[in-house]
Design an enzyme around this catalytic site. Structure first.
Site, mmCIF file in Angstrom:
data_model
loop_
_atom_site.group_PDB
_atom_site.id
_atom_site.type_symbol
_atom_site.label_atom_id
_atom_site.label_comp_id
_atom_site.label_asym_id
_atom_site.label_seq_id
_atom_site.Cartn_x
_atom_site.Cartn_y
_atom_site.Cartn_z
ATOM 1 N N SER B 51 3.450 1.949 -0.462
ATOM 2 C CA SER B 51 4.263 2.333 0.695
ATOM 3 C C SER B 51 4.241 3.856 0.834
ATOM 4 O O SER B 51 4.235 4.367 1.936
ATOM 5 C CB SER B 51 5.685 1.788 0.571
ATOM 6 O OG SER B 51 6.309 2.292 -0.590
ATOM 7 N N GLU B 52 4.209 4.591 -0.291
ATOM 8 C CA GLU B 52 4.071 6.052 -0.225
ATOM 9 C C GLU B 52 3.207 6.623 -1.356
ATOM 10 O O GLU B 52 3.268 6.129 -2.485
ATOM 11 C CB GLU B 52 5.442 6.755 -0.281
ATOM 12 C CG GLU B 52 6.168 6.809 1.041
ATOM 13 C CD GLU B 52 7.232 5.733 1.146
ATOM 14 O OE1 GLU B 52 7.374 4.948 0.178
ATOM 15 O OE2 GLU B 52 7.904 5.650 2.185
ATOM 16 N N THR B 53 2.437 7.641 -1.012
ATOM 17 C CA THR B 53 1.673 8.444 -1.971
ATOM 18 C C THR B 53 2.107 9.885 -1.741
ATOM 19 O O THR B 53 2.248 10.312 -0.599
ATOM 20 C CB THR B 53 0.167 8.307 -1.708
ATOM 21 O OG1 THR B 53 -0.200 6.946 -1.918
ATOM 22 C CG2 THR B 53 -0.664 9.203 -2.619
#
Lengths: 294, 294
Positions: B51-53
């Protein structure tokens, strides 16, 4: 248990990081398979959020080099293409084997022969049955894809149940904008996983070169970046359509619309006993290299 | 460029691997931010499929400890909660800092103050505006969730536009089975990201303890495992509903239906100037530790 084991995330069907299809590979070669439960393996695969996470174990017999277990975020698979290539790449690096030219992978479907040639990793695909589909179904899928197919599409049983359909040329394939809601509805109704769309590169220097895309909205994958089982389905379909009498190589590029740049090499091989086998080859590059806490 | 830089994949809102919400953190503290393009960062975040990096860079000013850039697979975010906690954990490990009790993170919305107390990482949430919604909209959302809400739900502008709705108790929340097609249609129509559903734990030893779930089918996230911005939205909503006059701590558990077990601690803090601030805290554990080829 809480221990750190070797981990790699390998990009498959590319030599350039972030351009292919990733697989997470966990090295359990030193772990007794009985010590880890199905639930533990599934929890790891659910967490990585990749299309597949694999686990390398010691093989059950000396005729195999390693045993591979392949998980999606939701379930274990008997076999899968891009995880096989990525896991073989990781196995060679984990074991510091730089000279192998052939290996045998043990997995749920049995032995999968693999060859390695100057970094190109090739596996023999399990046989995929071909099945015609009705003209009503074809008309429905043409409507969902928004394009006319140049040959009657067919259903290929490669594990996932892919419909393979050909369009005029590579550009037409690249530019296709399916109606995903319609496609999800139709594939669900028919119990198909999705559509493999392909178009020939007419100006290509290499004969039998295709642009391919894989749509599977019903399993929440609008478009798979580089699809191993799709390339098996396409090669098997092309054999049915064009009745190649000699060993024929097919070059398949995929992923451009998702800013990936995957390259798959399918070989339709005429064996000595007159049977036909299918091989899929690709490069792979290890992008993340380290340890995972399990 | 092709180089190996330090990489961690951190599990957030849990101390036990695979039970929280993962974030991939790339250490670019030794890399000049001008040397990497927006497209390169986006390609990495697209490939990890999380969902996030996030990317840690040197801060632009000495008043910050580091600069954080946060990407979803599709775009860059000005701020996000669970990536802030996971990236702070990674920063402390990358820099071998075991004694810090406070840090300031630089990100697109400005300075984000962070405190660390016995492994618990807490950040001050940006202010979230509260907005009432119409009774027709409430009726529609009750239909999609399949439950009656015990208070009028509201729209919370936390970055993502969350609807927050309360049901009778934690068990009712846990057992909810939304109609995702209906919910996707309604949230799309209203330009909301999804619904934060919560129910109080009536038997809980800790007062103000909630079970929470986050549904966002319109962005292809049927259910987010452990949702930082959702916990900000819930705390802000509870303040509006219950008008707490003293600093109040809210314990939020989430993820059980996805076999996760996330724990978020929200603090509604009455400041000296009579204003109200919101803090979100959680534990984090580094699960994958190594290098990434960029």
């Amino acid at each position: 248990m809480t221990l750190m084991v070797p981990f790699k995330q390998v990009d498959v069907f590319t030599e350039k990081p972030f351009m292919g299809n990733p697989v997470a590979v966990i090295n359990f070669l030193e772990i007794d398979e009985n010590e880890v439960s199905q639930e533990e393996l599934q929890a790891i695969a659910n967490w990585t959020n990749l299309s597949e996470t694999t686990f390398l174990f010691k093989p059950s017999d000396k005729k195999y080099d390693y045993k591979l277990r392949i998980f999606t975020p939701r379930s274990e698979l008997p076999f899968a293409g891009h995880p096989t290539i990525g896991s073989c790449k990781a196995f060679l690096e984990f074991t510091k084997n730089t000279t192998a030219t052939s290996l045998v992978q043990e997995c749920k479907i049995g032995a999968v022969p693999i060859t390695i040639n100057e970094g190109l990793i090739s596996f023999k695909a399990p046989m995929a049955d071909y099945e015609s589909i009705s003209s009503e179904m074809i008309a429905d899928y043409e409507k969902a894809i928004g394009l006319k197919f140049i040959k009657p599409p067919a259903l290929l049983h490669t594990g996932p149940e892919w419909i393979v359909a050909l369009v005029e040329d590579a550009e037409t394939c690249f530019n296709a904008n399916p109606n995903f809601a319609m496609l999800a509805h139709q594939t669900k109704q028919n119990d198909h996983v999705g559509i493999i769309l392909a178009g020939p590169k007419k100006e290509a220097a290499i004969k039998n070169s295709y642009e391919m895309r894989a749509f599977a909205p019903v399993i929440n994958v609008y478009e798979d970046p580089v699809c191993g089982s799709g390339s098996v389905a396409l090669a098997r379909y092309l054999q049915e359509v064009y009745k190649f009498e000699k060993t024929t190589d097919i070059t398949i590029s995929e992923g451009g619309r998702l800013k990936r740049n995957g390259l798959m090499l399918a070989s339709i091989k005429k064996e000595a006993d007159n049977s036909t086998s299918y091989y899929i080859a690709g490069h792979a590059t290890t992008v993340i290299d380290g340890k995972i806490k399990v």
